[in-house]
Design an enzyme around this catalytic site. Structure first.
Site, PDB file in Angstrom:
ATOM      1  N   ASP A 145       3.149   3.694   8.027  1.00  0.00           N
ATOM      2  CA  ASP A 145       2.211   2.756   7.481  1.00  0.00           C
ATOM      3  C   ASP A 145       1.773   2.222   8.934  1.00  0.00           C
ATOM      4  O   ASP A 145       2.518   1.725   9.731  1.00  0.00           O
ATOM      5  CB  ASP A 145       3.021   1.677   6.634  1.00  0.00           C
ATOM      6  CG  ASP A 145       2.153   0.848   6.195  1.00  0.00           C
ATOM      7  OD1 ASP A 145       0.876   1.111   6.050  1.00  0.00           O
ATOM      8  OD2 ASP A 145       2.495  -0.399   5.857  1.00  0.00           O
TER       9      ASP A 145
ATOM     10  N   TYR B 159      -1.115  -0.556  10.812  1.00  0.00           N
ATOM     11  CA  TYR B 159      -1.184  -1.997  10.981  1.00  0.00           C
ATOM     12  C   TYR B 159      -2.346  -2.254  11.611  1.00  0.00           C
ATOM     13  O   TYR B 159      -2.672  -3.019  12.700  1.00  0.00           O
ATOM     14  CB  TYR B 159      -0.001  -2.645  11.643  1.00  0.00           C
ATOM     15  CG  TYR B 159       0.293  -4.245  11.484  1.00  0.00           C
ATOM     16  CD1 TYR B 159       0.222  -4.726  10.222  1.00  0.00           C
ATOM     17  CD2 TYR B 159       0.283  -5.016  12.470  1.00  0.00           C
ATOM     18  CE1 TYR B 159       0.219  -6.167   9.997  1.00  0.00           C
ATOM     19  CE2 TYR B 159       0.399  -6.416  12.416  1.00  0.00           C
ATOM     20  CZ  TYR B 159       0.420  -7.088  11.275  1.00  0.00           C
ATOM     21  OH  TYR B 159       0.652  -8.303  10.904  1.00  0.00           O
TER      22      TYR B 159
ATOM     23  N   HIS C 133      -6.479  -8.408   9.532  1.00  0.00           N
ATOM     24  CA  HIS C 133      -5.146  -8.761   8.738  1.00  0.00           C
ATOM     25  C   HIS C 133      -4.034  -9.083   9.796  1.00  0.00           C
ATOM     26  O   HIS C 133      -3.210 -10.183   9.428  1.00  0.00           O
ATOM     27  CB  HIS C 133      -4.619  -7.629   7.969  1.00  0.00           C
ATOM     28  CG  HIS C 133      -3.278  -7.675   7.442  1.00  0.00           C
ATOM     29  ND1 HIS C 133      -2.873  -8.429   6.380  1.00  0.00           N
ATOM     30  CD2 HIS C 133      -2.163  -7.062   7.818  1.00  0.00           C
ATOM     31  CE1 HIS C 133      -1.723  -8.377   6.111  1.00  0.00           C
ATOM     32  NE2 HIS C 133      -1.195  -7.254   7.137  1.00  0.00           N
TER      33      HIS C 133
ATOM     34  N   GLU D 269      -0.581  -5.065  -1.066  1.00  0.00           N
ATOM     35  CA  GLU D 269      -1.334  -4.925   0.058  1.00  0.00           C
ATOM     36  C   GLU D 269      -2.410  -3.973  -0.288  1.00  0.00           C
ATOM     37  O   GLU D 269      -2.055  -2.915  -0.391  1.00  0.00           O
ATOM     38  CB  GLU D 269      -0.381  -4.554   1.259  1.00  0.00           C
ATOM     39  CG  GLU D 269       0.543  -5.431   1.611  1.00  0.00           C
ATOM     40  CD  GLU D 269       1.236  -5.413   3.108  1.00  0.00           C
ATOM     41  OE1 GLU D 269       1.425  -4.046   3.216  1.00  0.00           O
ATOM     42  OE2 GLU D 269       1.618  -6.161   3.724  1.00  0.00           O
TER      43      GLU D 269
ATOM     44  N   GLU E 257      -4.543  -1.275   0.659  1.00  0.00           N
ATOM     45  CA  GLU E 257      -4.727  -0.191   1.689  1.00  0.00           C
ATOM     46  C   GLU E 257      -5.289   1.150   1.266  1.00  0.00           C
ATOM     47  O   GLU E 257      -5.426   1.298  -0.101  1.00  0.00           O
ATOM     48  CB  GLU E 257      -3.270   0.158   2.230  1.00  0.00           C
ATOM     49  CG  GLU E 257      -2.290  -1.032   2.551  1.00  0.00           C
ATOM     50  CD  GLU E 257      -1.177  -0.784   3.482  1.00  0.00           C
ATOM     51  OE1 GLU E 257      -0.881   0.458   3.981  1.00  0.00           O
ATOM     52  OE2 GLU E 257      -0.389  -1.590   3.753  1.00  0.00           O
TER      53      GLU E 257
ATOM     54  N   GLN F  64      11.131  -9.700   3.396  1.00  0.00           N
ATOM     55  CA  GLN F  64      10.634  -9.201   4.660  1.00  0.00           C
ATOM     56  C   GLN F  64      10.599 -10.242   5.912  1.00  0.00           C
ATOM     57  O   GLN F  64      10.921  -9.808   6.852  1.00  0.00           O
ATOM     58  CB  GLN F  64       8.947  -9.046   4.322  1.00  0.00           C
ATOM     59  CG  GLN F  64       8.187  -8.164   5.592  1.00  0.00           C
ATOM     60  CD  GLN F  64       6.867  -8.336   5.425  1.00  0.00           C
ATOM     61  OE1 GLN F  64       6.466  -8.403   4.102  1.00  0.00           O
ATOM     62  NE2 GLN F  64       5.926  -7.683   6.270  1.00  0.00           N
TER      63      GLN F  64
HETATM   64 CA    CA Z   1       1.427  -2.247   4.649  1.00  0.00          CA
END
Ligand code: CA
Length: 419
Positions: free
Chosen positions: A133, A135, A140, A206, A208, A247
């Site tokens: 993943d 970023y 964001h 999220e 994506e 998280q």
């Molecule tokens: Ca993510």
């Protein structure tokens, strides 16, 4: 040759002009019938095409395919072959379903090849090896930096030099339609010094996009950025479900762990990179200048509209955000070049996700965390209900489509309900 992309082509299969799946799309997926027979498939409009049976009846005999490419339960055998093969399959399917191809229509209609959308169930199309993943949305990363660190220095010093990413968990990636179970874990209550064990209270989506790779480099070799697109088979919508409270407590110093690994979900149809060729656009100019291995030529971003809707137990679906894949600061070629620059091997069937895709405006933020600005604002649903994060029974619906010159190439929907 991308003959499948000819915008003037029409099909003998009928579909609406606003369908996500015109004959110029030709996505790849896998379905099962109520008798538990698995079929690798494509789709035109709402008609599902069994590639398994097309292959069985000899329609692909003139292609240089590995034997039984479409007889398995996933696309991995196709992914192991190269881009010219992927392209020849897509071109061939277009030819078979072209309005002018009366002979193919006659032959195909006689066999058990076409299925009704309503009568089948889509399953995970790929046996996913590794999941990474990234970023890569600047808006964001800036929003998160502003909320949790220093508004004046929202981006960390490495962010404009590296497509930041982490190794995710592939075992918990599920298909659209699968329920998502609210996770439990360690949470640090406000003002507390010691964590408690609790159900996640700040569950988030999220927005994506993910891409699926073909066989790229051997261990120790690198992928040159100029060839990186050769190894990208196609894209899907991707929801990287996040437990914000878990998280927040766990992520220092090594990054996301259980706050992410409980679930990620993907849309069932993989849209090939070739099918998206018409929708290439330039990304934001990168400043500071990147290192040589990350320098690229031409347009590498894609103009794909993205939407998220939330439906509660009692509300209709409410649009909560509209973003676009074109907002990515780091493109997929840069991500692949960076991923392999240390010699890490990329295999057929790996999945790389973009990271949450937010746009510059508040109405374009790709997570509840940003839309509610860490719980300071509320999001209103159509029936007046309010949300800061997601509740049990909420359904998150993601949509993606690209439109240009009357051509629409879409991804369908990614829909999951929280239980
Ligand atoms: Ca993510």
């Amino acid at each position: 040759m991308l003959s499948a992309n000819n915008i003037n082509r029409k099909s003998w299969i009928k579909y609406d002009s606003n369908s996500d799946f015109p004959i110029q799309n030709i996505p790849f997926g896998v379905f099962k019938t109520n008798k538990n027979n698995f079929h690798i498939a494509s789709r035109i409009g709402d008609t599902i095409i069994s590639l398994k049976n097309l292959e069985k009846y000899g329609f692909f005999e003139d292609l240089c395919l590995t034997k039984d490419t479409f007889q398995g339960k996933n696309l991995n055998k196709l992914l192991k072959q190269n881009k010219s093969i992927w392209r020849s399959v897509r071109n061939k399917i277009c030819d078979l379903f072209d309005l002018e191809n009366v002979q193919a229509k006659e032959l195909i209609s006689k066999e058990n090849i076409l299925f009704e959308h309503k009568k089948i169930e889509m399953v995970l199309p790929v046996k996913i090896g590794d999941y990474t993943d990234f970023y890569s949305s600047k808006d964001h990363a800036t929003n998160v930096g502003k909320m949790f660190r220093d508004p004046e220095n929202a981006l960390l010093p490495n962010w404009l030099h590296i497509p930041v990413g982490y190794h995710g968990r592939s075992s918990s990636i599920v298909i659209s339609g699968s329920p998502v179970k609210r996770p439990k874990g360690q949470i640090l209550p406000k003002e507390a010094k010691i964590p408690i064990f609790s159900e996640c209270k700040l569950l988030d989506f999220e927005l994506e996009m993910g891409f699926i790779t073909g066989q790229a480099n051997k261990l120790g070799d690198t992928i040159n950025i100029d060839n990186a697109e050769e190894y990208i088979f196609g894209l899907c919508l991707f929801n990287d479900w996040s437990a914000r409270d878990i998280q927040k407590w766990e992520y220092v110093p090594l990054g996301p762990f259980l706050g992410k690994s409980f679930n990620s979900s993907m849309s069932p149809w993989i849209i090939t990179l070739d099918a998206l060729e018409h929708f290439k656009v330039a990304g934001e100019k990168q400043n500071p200048e990147v290192l040589d291995y990350l320098k690229f030529k031409g347009n590498k971003n894609y103009d794909i509209n993205l939407e998220v809707l939330i439906k509660s137990k009692t509300s209709k679906p409410t649009l909560v955000t509209k973003s676009n894949f074109k907002y990515m600061y780091w493109n997929m070629s840069q991500q692949l070049a960076h991923h392999s620059i240390n010699g890490c091997n990329i295999n057929a069937g790996d999945l790389m996700a973009s990271g949450t895709i937010s746009g510059p405006n508040e109405s374009e933020f790709g997570s509840m965390l940003e839309l509610s600005w860490a719980g300071k604002k509320t999001i209103k649903l159509e029936n007046g209900e309010e949300r800061k994060f997601l509740q049990n029974g909420d359904t998150v619906i993601m949509k993606g489509y690209a439109v240009k010159n009357n051509l629409r190439i879409g991804f369908g929907e990614l829909t999951n309900t929280i239980i």
